[in-house]
Design a protein around this motif. Structure first.
Motif, PDB file in Angstrom:
ATOM      1  N   VAL A 173     -32.977  28.332  55.038  1.00 50.14           N
ATOM      2  CA  VAL A 173     -32.705  27.172  55.888  1.00 50.14           C
ATOM      3  C   VAL A 173     -31.195  27.047  56.056  1.00 50.14           C
ATOM      4  O   VAL A 173     -30.450  27.059  55.067  1.00 50.14           O
ATOM      5  N   VAL A 174     -30.754  26.959  57.302  1.00 53.08           N
ATOM      6  CA  VAL A 174     -29.318  26.798  57.585  1.00 53.08           C
ATOM      7  C   VAL A 174     -29.149  25.581  58.491  1.00 53.08           C
ATOM      8  O   VAL A 174     -30.023  25.266  59.312  1.00 53.08           O
ATOM      9  N   SER A 175     -28.029  24.903  58.312  1.00 53.53           N
ATOM     10  CA  SER A 175     -27.803  23.686  59.100  1.00 53.53           C
ATOM     11  C   SER A 175     -26.330  23.552  59.449  1.00 53.53           C
ATOM     12  O   SER A 175     -25.451  24.143  58.803  1.00 53.53           O
ATOM     13  N   SER A 176     -26.080  22.771  60.460  1.00 50.87           N
ATOM     14  CA  SER A 176     -24.711  22.497  60.887  1.00 50.87           C
ATOM     15  C   SER A 176     -24.682  21.132  61.557  1.00 50.87           C
ATOM     16  O   SER A 176     -25.704  20.649  62.069  1.00 50.87           O
ATOM     17  N   HIS A 177     -23.518  20.506  61.536  1.00 56.11           N
ATOM     18  CA  HIS A 177     -23.376  19.217  62.203  1.00 56.11           C
ATOM     19  C   HIS A 177     -22.001  19.154  62.855  1.00 56.11           C
ATOM     20  O   HIS A 177     -21.094  19.899  62.504  1.00 56.11           O
ATOM     21  N   LYS A 178     -21.894  18.246  63.810  1.00 56.14           N
ATOM     22  CA  LYS A 178     -20.645  18.075  64.539  1.00 56.14           C
ATOM     23  C   LYS A 178     -20.104  16.665  64.299  1.00 56.14           C
ATOM     24  O   LYS A 178     -20.866  15.694  64.321  1.00 56.14           O
ATOM     25  N   PRO A 179     -18.797  16.562  64.118  1.00 55.83           N
ATOM     26  CA  PRO A 179     -18.208  15.219  64.038  1.00 55.83           C
ATOM     27  C   PRO A 179     -18.207  14.572  65.429  1.00 55.83           C
ATOM     28  O   PRO A 179     -18.312  15.247  66.455  1.00 55.83           O
ATOM     29  N   ALA A 180     -18.111  13.293  65.433  1.00 56.33           N
ATOM     30  CA  ALA A 180     -18.085  12.579  66.713  1.00 56.33           C
ATOM     31  C   ALA A 180     -16.822  12.935  67.481  1.00 56.33           C
ATOM     32  O   ALA A 180     -15.757  13.136  66.885  1.00 56.33           O
ATOM     33  N   PRO A 181     -16.904  13.050  68.805  1.00 59.60           N
ATOM     34  CA  PRO A 181     -15.716  13.341  69.603  1.00 59.60           C
ATOM     35  C   PRO A 181     -14.635  12.284  69.390  1.00 59.60           C
ATOM     36  O   PRO A 181     -14.923  11.088  69.240  1.00 59.60           O
ATOM     37  N   ALA A 182     -13.402  12.748  69.361  1.00 59.84           N
ATOM     38  CA  ALA A 182     -12.288  11.820  69.128  1.00 59.84           C
ATOM     39  C   ALA A 182     -12.207  10.790  70.259  1.00 59.84           C
ATOM     40  O   ALA A 182     -12.281  11.124  71.435  1.00 59.84           O
ATOM     41  N   GLY A 183     -12.054   9.515  69.869  1.00 63.38           N
ATOM     42  CA  GLY A 183     -11.914   8.440  70.846  1.00 63.38           C
ATOM     43  C   GLY A 183     -13.223   7.951  71.417  1.00 63.38           C
ATOM     44  O   GLY A 183     -13.228   7.036  72.248  1.00 63.38           O
ATOM     45  N   SER A 184     -14.351   8.555  70.982  1.00 64.54           N
ATOM     46  CA  SER A 184     -15.649   8.137  71.528  1.00 64.54           C
ATOM     47  C   SER A 184     -16.134   6.876  70.819  1.00 64.54           C
ATOM     48  O   SER A 184     -15.662   6.513  69.733  1.00 64.54           O
ATOM     49  N   ALA A 185     -17.103   6.215  71.463  1.00 63.28           N
ATOM     50  CA  ALA A 185     -17.674   5.010  70.874  1.00 63.28           C
ATOM     51  C   ALA A 185     -18.381   5.353  69.566  1.00 63.28           C
ATOM     52  O   ALA A 185     -18.363   4.553  68.615  1.00 63.28           O
ATOM     53  N   ARG A 186     -18.962   6.522  69.503  1.00 69.01           N
ATOM     54  CA  ARG A 186     -19.651   6.930  68.284  1.00 69.01           C
ATOM     55  C   ARG A 186     -18.687   7.081  67.115  1.00 69.01           C
ATOM     56  O   ARG A 186     -18.991   6.709  65.976  1.00 69.01           O
TER      57      ARG A 186
END
Length: 210
Positions: free
Chosen positions: A68-81
């Motif tokens: 099992v492999v996984s990855s995630h992305k940080p929220a875009p800079a300056g976004s509401a998220r």
């Protein structure tokens, strides 16, 4: 004149007698051997190397595994998220997350194409051979063997391929942890020994190169 002929005949008799004495003691070859064709001597080591190399990559063990492999992305800079994540007590990175379950086939064996003349010694019906150590020859991951467990957000083909490459490395590491290289060495030694026995050798010694 007669005296000279007599001396010549005596000399020829002495020379002939010396020659036949030398032949009888195997110091010189006989007339039949001089004019007969010389036997062809063939070094059977290169022939044996060629026969063994025809096996090429010998797969000793085929193993099936799953990672099992996984990855995630940080929220875009300056976004509401990103602002929400800054003030939220729990991270929300899972909103852009990819988790793959990947099945692979690991092929472990010996690359006999690396065998050289220096690693084979033959004398009569005895043969000693030092074969290359086993290694992972191939890791096969088909698209049908990949299951997407979680996919949130946008993921490019390059990002997905990078995750699959990580899965291949995990499969490789797990194969080594399971001791598959050692098991493949043992199997390769057995197969090569049986092969040499089929070729007619009686005394066989096959070991793995350090």
């Amino acid at each position: 004149m007669i005296k000279n002929i007599r001396q010549l005949l005596v000399g020829l008799v002495i020379l002939a007698g010396g020659y036949f004495l030398a032949v009888s003691f195997n110091l010189l070859p006989s007339f039949s051997k001089i004019f007969s064709a010389a036997p062809v001597i063939i070094d059977d080591t290169p022939i044996l190397i060629k026969e063994v190399r025809q096996i090429s990559e010998m797969v000793s063990i085929t193993s099936f595994d799953e990672v099992v492999v996984s990855s995630h992305k940080p929220a875009p800079a300056g976004s509401a998220r990103q602002l929400i994540e800054l003030v939220s007590p729990a991270p929300l990175y899972s909103l852009d997350r990819l988790v793959l379950v990947i099945k692979g086939k690991i092929m472990v064996g010996t690359d006999l194409a690396q065998l050289s003349n220096r690693q084979v010694y033959i004398q009569g019906d005895s043969v000693s051979m030092q074969i290359p150590p086993a290694r992972i020859l191939d890791i096969i991951v088909n698209p049908s063997d990949t299951e997407t467990f979680i996919e949130k957000g946008d993921w490019s083909p390059a990002e997905v391929n990078e995750l699959k490459m990580n899965a291949r490395e995990k499969l490789r590491a797990r194969a080594i942890e399971k001791g598959l290289l050692k098991k493949a060495d043992e199997q390769s030694l057995l197969v090569i020994s049986n092969f040499l026995r089929m070729l007619g050798y009686k005394k066989i010694r096959v070991v793995t190169a350090p």
